[in-house]
Scaffold this active site. Structure first.
Site, PDB file in Angstrom:
ATOM      1  N   LYS A 113       0.936  -1.341  -0.063  1.00  0.00           N
ATOM      2  CA  LYS A 113      -0.015   0.437  -0.174  1.00  0.00           C
ATOM      3  C   LYS A 113       0.578   0.750  -0.154  1.00  0.00           C
ATOM      4  CE  LYS A 113      -4.509  -2.004   1.465  1.00  0.00           C
ATOM      5  NZ  LYS A 113      -4.877  -2.746   2.224  1.00  0.00           N
ATOM      6  N   LYS A 196      -5.772 -10.437  -5.804  1.00  0.00           N
ATOM      7  CA  LYS A 196      -7.486 -10.331  -4.782  1.00  0.00           C
ATOM      8  C   LYS A 196      -8.323  -9.632  -5.345  1.00  0.00           C
ATOM      9  CE  LYS A 196      -6.703  -7.812  -0.420  1.00  0.00           C
ATOM     10  NZ  LYS A 196      -7.979  -7.773   0.901  1.00  0.00           N
ATOM     11  N   LYS A 199     -11.988  -3.347  -2.648  1.00  0.00           N
ATOM     12  CA  LYS A 199     -12.135  -2.812  -2.922  1.00  0.00           C
ATOM     13  C   LYS A 199     -11.323  -1.169  -3.557  1.00  0.00           C
ATOM     14  CE  LYS A 199     -13.693  -2.692   1.859  1.00  0.00           C
ATOM     15  NZ  LYS A 199     -12.552  -2.682   2.787  1.00  0.00           N
TER      16      LYS A 199
HETATM   17  N1  AQP Z   1     -10.484 -10.999  -1.960  1.00  0.00           N
HETATM   18  C1  AQP Z   1     -10.521 -11.114  -0.780  1.00  0.00           C
HETATM   19  N2  AQP Z   1     -11.075 -12.830  -0.582  1.00  0.00           N
HETATM   20  C2  AQP Z   1     -11.152 -13.146   0.859  1.00  0.00           C
HETATM   21  N3  AQP Z   1     -11.198 -12.433   1.813  1.00  0.00           N
HETATM   22  C3  AQP Z   1     -11.232 -10.644   1.658  1.00  0.00           C
HETATM   23  N4  AQP Z   1     -10.877 -10.175   2.771  1.00  0.00           N
HETATM   24  C4  AQP Z   1     -10.772  -9.154   1.285  1.00  0.00           C
HETATM   25  N5  AQP Z   1     -10.630  -9.125   0.497  1.00  0.00           N
HETATM   26  C5  AQP Z   1     -10.311 -10.395   0.448  1.00  0.00           C
HETATM   27  C6  AQP Z   1     -11.313  -9.760   3.556  1.00  0.00           C
HETATM   28  O1  AQP Z   1     -12.077  -9.472   4.465  1.00  0.00           O
HETATM   29  C7  AQP Z   1     -11.728  -8.318   5.556  1.00  0.00           C
HETATM   30  C8  AQP Z   1     -11.755  -7.514   5.830  1.00  0.00           C
HETATM   31  O2  AQP Z   1     -11.622  -6.572   4.927  1.00  0.00           O
HETATM   32  P1  AQP Z   1     -11.279  -5.262   5.111  1.00  0.00           P
HETATM   33  O3  AQP Z   1     -11.179  -4.365   4.190  1.00  0.00           O
HETATM   34  O4  AQP Z   1      -9.967  -4.974   6.525  1.00  0.00           O
HETATM   35  O5  AQP Z   1      -9.022  -5.121   4.024  1.00  0.00           O
HETATM   36  P2  AQP Z   1      -8.814  -6.095   3.080  1.00  0.00           P
HETATM   37  O6  AQP Z   1      -8.452  -7.122   3.408  1.00  0.00           O
HETATM   38  O7  AQP Z   1      -7.465  -4.157   2.381  1.00  0.00           O
HETATM   39  O8  AQP Z   1      -9.985  -5.392   1.895  1.00  0.00           O
HETATM   40  P3  AQP Z   1     -10.262  -4.982   0.492  1.00  0.00           P
HETATM   41  O9  AQP Z   1     -11.108  -4.308  -0.018  1.00  0.00           O
HETATM   42  O10 AQP Z   1      -9.346  -5.177   0.054  1.00  0.00           O
HETATM   43  O11 AQP Z   1      -9.734  -3.441   0.914  1.00  0.00           O
HETATM   44  P4  AQP Z   1      -9.236  -2.371   0.644  1.00  0.00           P
HETATM   45  O12 AQP Z   1      -9.125  -2.215  -0.914  1.00  0.00           O
HETATM   46  O13 AQP Z   1      -9.834  -0.810   0.730  1.00  0.00           O
HETATM   47  O14 AQP Z   1      -8.021  -2.244   1.164  1.00  0.00           O
HETATM   48  C9  AQP Z   1     -10.500  -9.419   5.885  1.00  0.00           C
HETATM   49  O15 AQP Z   1     -11.106 -10.406   6.689  1.00  0.00           O
HETATM   50  C10 AQP Z   1      -9.374  -9.729   4.380  1.00  0.00           C
HETATM   51  O16 AQP Z   1      -9.279 -10.281   5.067  1.00  0.00           O
END
Ligand code: AQP
Length: 332
Positions: A113, A196, A199
């Protein structure tokens, strides 16, 4: 020993299928196996990667609605917003004081990030894992159900718990265990099977949002990247066909079967034939969740009451533990 689970999602954008399958659904599957269950919407973590905070309120309420609509009863479980419990940031400060910078520098999420110019990265992004350790340990949570990408942070929380216990010479914190469901640990982008679902991906077509209507789900699956090869009959024959594997695995999850079973069912068929079937099982599963989310979001006063109820319970636990921590630190 009381078993307690804690997990959360950052309100950083559209909550998606990866968050739902990788996190929320795995929480729901263990609700009756643990004594106490805390589900947080981690708004302070969201600020570590947001250009501005204009959608924070809307995204926070949407995630609360997603938790409840997915089957987490807000009366039997504690659903709350991180910033409503001040103990998280207080404990995070104590953890910052005993966490070597080297531990934080090794975190792959920080490296990803922060990008190339690490000196320009914000301090909040760097110390994010210490706040996450505080989110977990302020409740003395014993288990943390997460997707694969968060495993390293939960392992760091264990190290921080141990370092704090050593520092005060007392076993204040348990060492929390990550719980990762293998089948849904990593849901991949619909546009690139090596990334993966996330968001922050700039393309809406890379993910299914929990609030997508049926037509949008159908369109996104129709446009999802695949290839012109027929579906093989064995897992090893999928080889490097990452996007194909992702869609077939999603079908397996939604129909509660194995990937091998799906391959047997569709062997020799083309994706043009498979995709409408996937769309149909996905819509059957997701549309009731979406409709309940919309109903909850239309009644904000009730949603806020649920969050207050959750925060009151969380604060009671957090206050007791933070008192113990201050005493262990010999604070007056
Ligand atoms: N693609 C994924 N597959 C399985 N699990 C996922 N999680 C996120 N993406 C996947 C799980 O969702 C929970 C919350 O995640 P988060 O929003 O706290 O942070 P993140 O992992 O960084 O999720 P994003 O969607 O990728 O957000 P951004 O893009 O903002 O960084 C966690 O348990 C995560 O493992």
């Amino acid at each position: 020993m009381t078993t307690r689970i804690l997990s959360g999602i950052r309100p950083t954008g559209h909550i998606h299928l990866g968050n739902y399958l990788g996190a929320i659904r795995s929480w729901v599957s263990m609700l009756d196996q643990v004594d106490e269950r805390l589900f947080c919407i981690v708004d302070q973590h969201a600020l570590t990667t947001q250009e501005d905070a204009k959608d924070l309120r809307k995204n926070t309420l949407t995630i609360a609605a997603a938790y409840i609509a997915s089957g987490i009863d807000p009366v039997k479980n504690h659903i709350f917003v991180q910033s409503h419990v001040p103990g998280h940031t207080e404990l995070a400060w104590y953890f910052n004081c005993i966490t070597p910078m080297g531990w934080l520098s090794r975190m792959t999420q920080f490296k990803d990030k922060a990008g190339k110019n690490k000196d320009q990265a914000m301090t909040g992004l760097f110390v994010y894992p210490a706040l996450m350790a505080a989110d977990i340990l302020i409740y003395k949570a014993t288990h943390v159900p997460v997707g694969e990408d968060q495993k390293q942070h939960v392992e760091l929380a264990r190290d921080i718990a141990q370092a704090f216990n050593n520092y005060v010479g007392k076993d204040i914190f348990p060492l929390p265990e990550p719980i990762i469901k293998k089948e849904t640990a990593r849901i991949m982008s619909l546009r690139d099977g090596s990334k993966k679902m996330s968001k922050s991906d700039p393309s809406d077509y890379s993910r299914i949002h929990l609030l997508d209507d049926n037509e949008t789900i159908e369109l996104k699956i129709r446009k999802a990247k695949t290839d012109a090869e027929p579906i093989p009959g064995a897992i090893d024959l999928l080889g490097e066909r990452l996007e194909a594997k992702n869609l077939l695995s999603l079908y397996a999850v939604f129909t509660k079967t194995s990937l091998l079973h799906v391959l047997t069912e569709f062997e020799g068929k083309m994706f043009s034939e498979f995709k409408p079937k996937l769309t149909s099982v996905m819509i059957d599963h997701l549309s009731p969740v979406r409709n309940t989310m919309l109903e909850l979001l239309a009644d904000e006063a009730t949603l806020l009451q649920y969050l207050k109820r959750g925060a009151d319970a969380a604060n009671t636990l957090a206050d007791a533990h933070i008192k113990e921590v201050r005493q262990a630190l010999n604070m007056v």
